[in-house]
Design an enzyme around this catalytic site. Structure first.
Site, short mmCIF file in Angstrom:
data_model
loop_
_atom_site.label_atom_id
_atom_site.label_comp_id
_atom_site.label_asym_id
_atom_site.label_seq_id
_atom_site.Cartn_x
_atom_site.Cartn_y
_atom_site.Cartn_z
N CYS A 155 -6.14 -11.05 -7.73
CA CYS A 155 -5.03 -10.74 -6.84
C CYS A 155 -5.05 -11.78 -5.71
O CYS A 155 -5.99 -11.83 -4.91
CB CYS A 155 -5.20 -9.33 -6.29
SG CYS A 155 -3.83 -8.79 -5.23
N CYS A 182 6.34 -3.04 5.21
CA CYS A 182 6.29 -1.86 4.35
C CYS A 182 5.33 -0.85 4.96
O CYS A 182 4.16 -1.17 5.20
CB CYS A 182 5.87 -2.26 2.94
SG CYS A 182 6.98 -3.46 2.17
#
Length: 419
Positions: A137, A148
């Site tokens: 990742c 967010c």
């Protein structure tokens, strides 16, 4: 080639007027870092350093192989270069890696690295091992453009975009740690090569997949992400197939078609809600590019097909987006736009200061069943690395806590910048 830049510049692509500090700190020794440079860029810096065009073309091909296929950082080990050439290069260039501030290993085998750039900025990357694959990742920004509300990274201010070298450097460092570089020499006759040296061999890979799902919004650092992934996919280097790379976006609609045309990797979309009210809260970018506009962009995504489905990421938050009605609406929307899609259901991963809670296992299973019954794959992602804050939505290089008022103020500032 990295060069000094003005203190402020717009997001690559000129999509949103968000100023991004991108000051590049030159090396104190004056050498140029080759990490992240494509073959043509390496050739250009060699010519700038004094090699003629023919020599620069040959040496750039050799360097590209050593840097990205062999993972070599020491010019003296590049045995198909004459010894004087090795010394000439070592005096002018360097093959960098991110500085590791901290490396952690979860009880489930997940690894997380806190990395530091030459200008003192921190960012993180995570490696998730599975029986049939190993997924890295990768971060694209220091901090994040977006806000967010379920994501720990979203509580950070955006500091700057990561450079292609810093993005590719994460992949290189992971392969260093996993010991995945070919061993032995190149097996051919070289100018100063030892004929009795071991021959070239290739080991099996543990790092098989890359997801651009770390810190930052990749499509707000488009040029650098594109250039980095082209290096990663180059068949003469790391040679990772575009089918094994996934780019995740919160929904930067104007950049999605360009991502397909210029990068061509798999697409994942952080959806997380099926109504305007809830998605406006969880993913405030929805106020700029709404659900309908986002799903139409997915329908128009040139590389989407049954063989290469779009992945919708859906974090399961208790009493927020996890009802049976939400599941049925998700099915309706995917069918309406005729999307070749699957849904990854992600149990919410808690972090200090959040007001949200994870849906119960029973609720997640019920949600998944409704989506499956609608003919859409909806596996539940097993949380990985929670004990070291390495799970989805937990990455954050700074550990300070912010009050709710501070989080709200920062969110408002980011939203105002996005428009």
């Amino acid at each position: 080639m990295q060069t000094a830049a003005n203190p402020l510049m717009p997001i690559p692509g000129l999509i949103d007027p968000v100023p991004v500090p991108r000051a590049v700190t030159p090396r104190e020794d004056g050498r140029v870092d080759l990490m992240g440079l494509a073959r043509d860029q390496i050739r250009a810096v060699l010519e700038s350093a004094g090699l003629d065009a023919k020599q620069a073309k040959l040496r750039s091909k050799q360097l590209f192989h050593w840097l990205y296929h062999r993972g070599e950082t020491d010019f003296e080990a590049m045995t198909d270069l004459a010894k004087p050439m090795r010394g000439w290069m070592a005096a002018r260039f360097v093959v960098g890696r991110p500085t590791v501030v901290e490396a952690q290993v979860s009880s489930d085998g997940t690894r997380k690295w806190l990395l530091r750039s030459d200008d003192g900025q921190d960012y993180e990357m995570v490696f998730i091992p599975d029986a049939d694959r190993g997924t890295l990742c990768v971060s694209s920004q220091v901090g994040c453009t977006l806000n967010c509300r379920f994501c720990h990274t979203g509580t950070m201010r955006l500091v700057r975009n990561l450079t292609p070298g810093e993005i590719v450097g994460q992949v290189m460092l992971a392969r260093d740690t996993l010991g995945e570089w070919p061993r032995g020499n190149m097996g051919g006759a070289a100018e100063d090569e030892d004929e009795d040296a071991p021959q070239y061999s290739t080991d099996g890979r543990m790092l098989t997949n890359i997801v651009m799902m770390g810190m930052g919004e990749p499509l707000y650092n488009f040029d650098h992400v594109r250039d980095a992934l082209k290096v990663v996919m180059d068949g003469d280097g790391l040679a990772l197939s575009r089918r094994r790379i996934t780019l995740s976006t919160s929904g930067v609609v104007p950049m999605m078609a360009r991502a397909s045309q210029e990068i061509g990797v798999n697409l994942a979309v952080s959806l997380h809600a099926v109504t305007k009210e809830v998605r406006d809260e969880l993913v405030p970018l929805n106020r700029k590019y709404g659900i309908e506009e986002l799903l139409q962009a997915c329908a128009d995504y040139p590389r989407a097909s049954n063989a290469r489905r779009i992945t919708f990421e859906y974090v399961m938050i208790r009493d927020k987006n996890d009802s049976d009605a939400d599941a049925r609406e998700l099915v309706r929307l995917i069918r309406k736009y005729k999307l070749p899609a699957k849904v990854n259901l992600i149990p919410f991963n808690p972090w200090p200061g959040t007001d949200y809670e994870c849906s119960t296992p029973e609720r997640i299973r019920a949600f998944s069943s409704i989506v499956f019954e609608g003919g859409i794959s909806a596996p539940v992602r097993t949380p990985r690395g929670r004990d070291i804050m390495a799970a989805c939505g937990q990455l954050k290089s700074a550990s300070e806590k912010k009050s709710r008022a501070e989080l709200d103020r920062l969110a408002a500032e980011k939203q105002a910048a996005l428009g």
